[in-house]
Design a protein around this motif. Sequence first.
Motif, short mmCIF file in Angstrom:
data_model
loop_
_atom_site.label_atom_id
_atom_site.label_comp_id
_atom_site.label_asym_id
_atom_site.label_seq_id
_atom_site.Cartn_x
_atom_site.Cartn_y
_atom_site.Cartn_z
N ALA A 1 0.81 -1.20 0.00
CA ALA A 1 0.00 0.00 0.00
C ALA A 1 0.85 1.26 0.00
N ALA A 2 2.03 1.19 0.62
CA ALA A 2 2.87 2.38 0.71
C ALA A 2 4.33 1.96 0.69
N LEU A 3 5.01 2.27 -0.39
CA LEU A 3 6.38 1.81 -0.56
C LEU A 3 7.37 2.96 -0.43
N PRO A 4 8.32 2.90 0.52
CA PRO A 4 9.22 4.02 0.76
C PRO A 4 10.49 3.98 -0.08
N PHE A 5 10.38 3.57 -1.35
CA PHE A 5 11.56 3.53 -2.20
C PHE A 5 11.86 4.92 -2.76
N ALA A 6 13.12 5.23 -2.85
CA ALA A 6 13.55 6.39 -3.61
C ALA A 6 14.07 5.87 -4.95
N ALA A 7 13.30 6.10 -6.01
CA ALA A 7 13.54 5.39 -7.26
C ALA A 7 14.92 5.62 -7.85
N SER A 8 15.53 6.77 -7.63
CA SER A 8 16.80 7.04 -8.29
C SER A 8 17.95 7.25 -7.31
N ALA A 9 17.78 6.77 -6.08
CA ALA A 9 18.83 6.96 -5.08
C ALA A 9 20.09 6.22 -5.49
N ASP A 10 21.25 6.79 -5.16
CA ASP A 10 22.51 6.14 -5.47
C ASP A 10 22.79 5.05 -4.44
N GLY A 11 23.51 4.02 -4.88
CA GLY A 11 23.94 2.99 -3.95
C GLY A 11 22.85 2.09 -3.44
N GLU A 12 21.76 1.94 -4.21
CA GLU A 12 20.64 1.10 -3.79
C GLU A 12 20.27 0.11 -4.88
N VAL A 13 19.54 -0.90 -4.47
CA VAL A 13 18.85 -1.77 -5.42
C VAL A 13 17.52 -2.14 -4.78
N ASN A 14 16.44 -2.01 -5.55
CA ASN A 14 15.09 -2.22 -5.04
C ASN A 14 14.52 -3.53 -5.56
N ILE A 15 14.01 -4.34 -4.66
CA ILE A 15 13.64 -5.72 -4.96
C ILE A 15 12.16 -5.96 -4.67
N TYR A 16 11.46 -6.52 -5.63
CA TYR A 16 10.13 -7.08 -5.39
C TYR A 16 10.34 -8.59 -5.26
N SER A 17 9.82 -9.20 -4.20
CA SER A 17 10.13 -10.61 -3.95
C SER A 17 8.90 -11.43 -3.57
N TYR A 18 8.75 -12.56 -4.27
CA TYR A 18 7.80 -13.58 -3.86
C TYR A 18 8.43 -14.53 -2.83
N ARG A 19 9.75 -14.51 -2.74
CA ARG A 19 10.44 -15.36 -1.77
C ARG A 19 10.34 -14.76 -0.39
N GLN A 20 10.26 -15.62 0.62
CA GLN A 20 10.07 -15.16 1.99
C GLN A 20 11.34 -14.50 2.54
N ALA A 21 11.12 -13.63 3.53
CA ALA A 21 12.22 -12.84 4.08
C ALA A 21 13.34 -13.71 4.65
N TYR A 22 12.99 -14.78 5.37
CA TYR A 22 14.02 -15.57 6.03
C TYR A 22 14.95 -16.26 5.03
N LEU A 23 14.48 -16.43 3.78
CA LEU A 23 15.29 -17.09 2.76
C LEU A 23 16.30 -16.14 2.13
N ILE A 24 15.90 -14.90 1.91
CA ILE A 24 16.79 -14.01 1.16
C ILE A 24 17.53 -12.99 2.01
N ASN A 25 17.10 -12.77 3.26
CA ASN A 25 17.80 -11.78 4.09
C ASN A 25 19.29 -12.09 4.27
N PRO A 26 19.68 -13.34 4.54
CA PRO A 26 21.12 -13.62 4.67
C PRO A 26 21.90 -13.29 3.41
N LEU A 27 21.28 -13.52 2.25
CA LEU A 27 21.93 -13.22 0.98
C LEU A 27 22.12 -11.72 0.81
N LEU A 28 21.07 -10.98 1.13
CA LEU A 28 21.13 -9.55 0.92
C LEU A 28 22.12 -8.88 1.89
N LYS A 29 22.19 -9.41 3.07
CA LYS A 29 23.17 -8.88 4.03
C LYS A 29 24.59 -9.14 3.53
N ALA A 30 24.82 -10.32 2.97
CA ALA A 30 26.15 -10.64 2.42
C ALA A 30 26.47 -9.74 1.23
#
Length: 337
Positions: free
Chosen positions: A14-43
């Motif tokens: 309903a409300a997404l706090p992305f800054a579409a053109s911010a430097d040093g970011e990548v914005n992800i839409y995910s069907y995968r659950q948080a516990y599966l991808i969080n360790p990857l994203l932290k790495a």
Amino acid sequence: MRLKIAAAAALILAALPFAASADGEVNIYSYRQAYLINPLLKAFEKETGIETNVVFAKNGLAERLEREGRNSPADVVMTVDISRINELVERDLVASVRSDTLEKNIPENLRHPDGKWFALTTRGRLIYTSKDRVKAGEITTYEELADPKWKGRICTRSGKHPYNIALISSMIAHHGLEETEQWLRGLKANLARKPQGADRDQIKAIAEGVCDVSIGNSYYYGNMLQDENERPIAEQVRLVFPNADGRGTHINISGIALTKSAPNRDNAIKLMEFLSSPEAQRIYAEANTEYPANPAVKPSGLVASWGEIHPDALPLQTIAAHRDEAVKLVDRVDFDG
């Protein structure tokens, strides 16, 4: 650095706090659950310094991308199966990626021919059987699920679920529509109950004596073995890798695709390449007892203990091309009725 994680997908959508053109970011839409991808994203954040922002959802991401159009903040979409990722291709929502790293790490049959998606992990669509009521080797192929000897002895989730649609699509790819329809009618005639529940529920149904045979993804069995409460249930089931001595076992994927609107394209491709790397593949596959898509990475100890999988070599894009036929076929035979 921070990882923006949705506690409830509906609220985030309903409300997404992305800054579409911010430097040093990548914005992800995910069907995968948080516990599966969080360790990857932290790495990834630790290695690159690029911040990751995530929307988690169970459905509706393709529709959201269409509504947002060129103004979408999403750089990549991570999916849980070939059907959902192919939907993005069919709706012209993803862009082609040409990357020597991705093409080296991900086999040709596990990526779109034009680079519109790449597999990150794979899982087998296996047959589960009762250890007590079905002898080892008594069923070895998907085709045998339609054998009248199994009448009243098979359980499955809805035929319309993407995992089963993908399996039916693979049957069409190998046998044609007419023969697959006969097979699906035979499978329906062998059901012990109306299709229901998820893959774990089919294992539970075998343990409870409701049925003797079911269909399910390999990682559900692995997840249950790792759960103290569910392990005794899973241990009553034997895994069968169908068609291992023939065309190979049907596999599905989790995957990733670059959006056409990606405001942080370069960072997005860096993330895609990182996720295909041996380091990330080990983390990803072990988190959900899946198989690495990168053939240089071995399965985890638990997964390896089940024996070697011999995947169907048919390109997944070829299988995905039969999705609409499979959906119509499920309705025509009234599989869930």
